[in-house]
Design a protein around this motif. Structure first.
Motif, short mmCIF file in Angstrom:
data_model
loop_
_atom_site.label_atom_id
_atom_site.label_comp_id
_atom_site.label_asym_id
_atom_site.label_seq_id
_atom_site.Cartn_x
_atom_site.Cartn_y
_atom_site.Cartn_z
N VAL A 1 37.28 -11.83 -26.24
CA VAL A 1 36.90 -12.48 -27.50
C VAL A 1 35.63 -13.29 -27.32
N ARG B 1 32.16 -12.54 -29.25
CA ARG B 1 31.65 -13.61 -30.12
C ARG B 1 30.23 -13.99 -29.73
N THR C 1 34.09 -15.56 -37.37
CA THR C 1 35.29 -16.33 -37.65
C THR C 1 36.37 -15.91 -36.65
N GLU C 2 36.79 -16.84 -35.83
CA GLU C 2 37.87 -16.57 -34.86
C GLU C 2 39.18 -17.04 -35.47
N SER D 1 43.32 -14.23 -30.03
CA SER D 1 42.71 -14.38 -31.34
C SER D 1 42.22 -13.05 -31.89
N ASN D 2 42.09 -13.01 -33.22
CA ASN D 2 41.36 -11.97 -33.92
C ASN D 2 39.94 -12.46 -34.17
N LEU D 3 39.03 -11.52 -34.47
CA LEU D 3 37.67 -11.86 -34.86
C LEU D 3 37.33 -11.16 -36.17
#
Length: 374
Positions: free
Chosen positions: A25, A29, A40-41, A50-52
């Motif tokens: 991630v 990022r 946006t994490e 996490s998603n991104l």
């Protein structure tokens, strides 16, 4: 950076499902931010993954989502010819865990970011990168729930699972659960003093087998193979020795449902029987492991027509494996599957993707960008 160079970096992150994903991630990022992209994490409830989500172009205008997952299955199986988390090139094959499922798609998407950022997009292209898809699509629901505040209602989502770059309109839904039955141990010579957990589980197994046979009688949806919903016992554990009454037994069940059927309902008869075991002195614990709905996109849907034009190939009606696409559709966003690679190579030793498959994916994204500029 070119797609193969990015793929090398992505494969190098052992982002195995169910484990923290901060490293991959963080790299993605940072890469996006270097190209001026706002990221946006979206952290999951686990706290360590996490998603991104990113938008390239005007966020207040409806656009298209390019969706993929960052996690991979473990690479503990034998048969690998090299380190699974180090990209190895051999002729036109690129070997490594996740090359096909589905870091190849992510690499092409990320390689396209500089050109997308420089283009005057009238419609945005969003990137939705999720975690723990391989554990039953656990990460993406947290991102989908945030979409109304992140972007205008999307025109569609393209899920880049390996499909040979032929779009796919449908897949079955899935639900999986684990049942643990606890009884009372003792010496096998005195079964009257114990509660045999394996015997109790047998009733549930018989029910599962009967339900599987019943489902095979229909209803049918003939775009699928097999054309009916299914149910199976996937794992079974219990007992210590032949002369000890087993005090616990654990089984995992999986159901796959055709369109219009909630896969969780197919497991309901088993859960009802499990709850009834308590009346016989047993303890039972039913734990849902994963669930996602079926995907069913009409052949004449605008998104299906678009993908046919972008790829030059008519979309395929359906496949047997599942994806996050059904979750996007359930949220009111048309979804379709289209990505590089062959699903038959996934989850196997010496997983690979072809360089020309990455090029075909690149061509599709470039064609989509031209539509979003016009």
């Amino acid at each position: 950076m070119q797609a193969i160079e990015i793929l090398e970096r992505l494969v190098g992150f052992p982002s195995v499902v169910g484990t923290p994903n901060g490293e991959i991630v963080g790299w993605i990022r940072h890469y996006l931010q270097r190209h001026g992209i706002v990221v946006t994490e979206i952290a999951g409830p686990e706290g360590d993954r996490s998603n991104l989500f990113v938008t390239i172009g005007p966020r207040e205008t409806p656009g298209y989502i390019l969706s993929g997952h960052m996690d991979v299955v473990p690479a503990t199986e034998g048969g690998w010819s090299s380190d699974p988390f180090r990209l190895r090139a051999e002729t036109d094959r690129l070997y490594g865990r996740g090359t096909t499922d589905m870091k190849g798609f992510l690499a092409v998407v990320l390689a396209a970011v500089p050109a997308l950022a420089a283009a005057q997009l009238r419609r945005p292209i969003h990137l939705a990168l999720s975690y723990d898809e391989e554990a039953g699509c656990r990460g993406v629901p947290h991102m989908i729930a945030r979409l109304p505040e992140l972007c205008a209602p999307p025109l569609g989502a393209i899920i880049g699972e390996p499909s040979g770059m032929r779009a796919i309109r449908a897949h079955k839904g899935k639900a999986a659960a684990r049942l643990t039955v606890r009884g009372r141990s003792g010496h096998s010579s005195r079964p009257d003093r114990g509660l045999n957990a394996i015997h109790a589980m047998t009733d549930i197994l018989v029910c599962a087998s009967a339900e599987a046979e019943r489902l095979a009688q229909g209803p049918f949806e003939h775009v699928f193979e097999p054309p009916y919903s299914s149910l199976q016992v996937g794992t079974l554990k219990g007992g210590q020795a032949v002369n000890i009454i087993p005090d616990s037994c654990e089984a995992e069940f999986e159901a796959r449902a055709i369109s219009g059927i909630d896969p969780a309902t197919l497991l309901a008869p088993l859960r009802t029987m499990a709850d009834a075991l308590r009346q016989r002195g047993f303890q039972s614990e039913w734990r849902e492991l994963s669930a996602y709905p079926a995907l069913s996109l009409a052949a004449d849907a605008p998104l299906a027509r678009l993908l046919g034009e972008l790829t030059g190939v008519e979309p395929l009606a359906a496949v047997s494996y599942g994806t996050e696409a059904g979750l996007f559709q359930r949220a009111g966003i048309d979804a379709i599957i289209c990505g590089p690679g062959d699903i038959a190579r996934a989850h196997r030793p010496d997983e690979f993707i072809l360089a020309n498959e990455l090029l075909a994916c690149q061509a599709m994204i470039e064609a989509l960008a031209r539509r979003c500029i016009a």
